[in-house]
Enzyme design. Structure first.
Site, PDB file in Angstrom:
ATOM      1  N   CYS A  32       0.835  -1.214   0.000  1.00  0.00           N
ATOM      2  CA  CYS A  32       0.000   0.000   0.000  1.00  0.00           C
ATOM      3  C   CYS A  32       0.871   1.265   0.000  1.00  0.00           C
ATOM      4  O   CYS A  32       1.434   1.639   1.021  1.00  0.00           O
ATOM      5  CB  CYS A  32      -0.919  -0.042   1.229  1.00  0.00           C
ATOM      6  SG  CYS A  32      -1.873   1.463   1.484  1.00  0.00           S
ATOM      7  N   CYS A  35      -0.190   4.032   2.371  1.00  0.00           N
ATOM      8  CA  CYS A  35       0.184   3.678   3.747  1.00  0.00           C
ATOM      9  C   CYS A  35       1.605   4.138   4.044  1.00  0.00           C
ATOM     10  O   CYS A  35       1.882   4.687   5.115  1.00  0.00           O
ATOM     11  CB  CYS A  35       0.077   2.169   3.975  1.00  0.00           C
ATOM     12  SG  CYS A  35      -1.585   1.484   3.752  1.00  0.00           S
TER      13      CYS A  35
END
Length: 109
Positions: A32, A35
């Protein structure tokens, strides 16, 4: 620079839901990109508020049970828990001041 402490499906209940003080949880996965972009903001907030709140993260790829229990469907998701209940939830990347304001509201100023 401090890193966020890792929790797992096995430790989530004790370290988040039964915590004696508020806890910010980042739900993330290694793949991700948002993230990874959010991490420095969370580390900065952790350094600022660590005396009054815990900051943890859980890898949803390796620990799917706790995120499913919390109905986390998007990454990144950040939740702030107080007394074992989520009081703020952020889906996707949010500005630092938005999360800071939520932390301060949870902590009472």
């Amino acid at each position: 620079m401090r890193e966020l402490r890792e929790v797992t499906d096995q430790t989530f209940d004790a370290e988040v839901l039964q915590a004696a003080r508020p806890v910010l949880v980042e739900y993330w996965a290694p793949w991700c990109r948002p993230c990874r972009q959010l991490e420095p903001i969370l580390v900065e907030l952790a350094n600022r508020f660590a005396d009054r709140m815990d900051f943890v993260r859980i890898d949803t790829a390796e620990n799917p049970i706790a995120p499913a229990d919390q109905q986390v469907l998007h990454l990144p998701t950040v939740q702030i828990f107080a007394d074992g209940q989520p009081v703020h939830t952020f889906r996707g990347s949010k500005p630092k001041n938005t999360m800071r304001d939520a932390i301060e509201a949870t902590l009472g100023g």
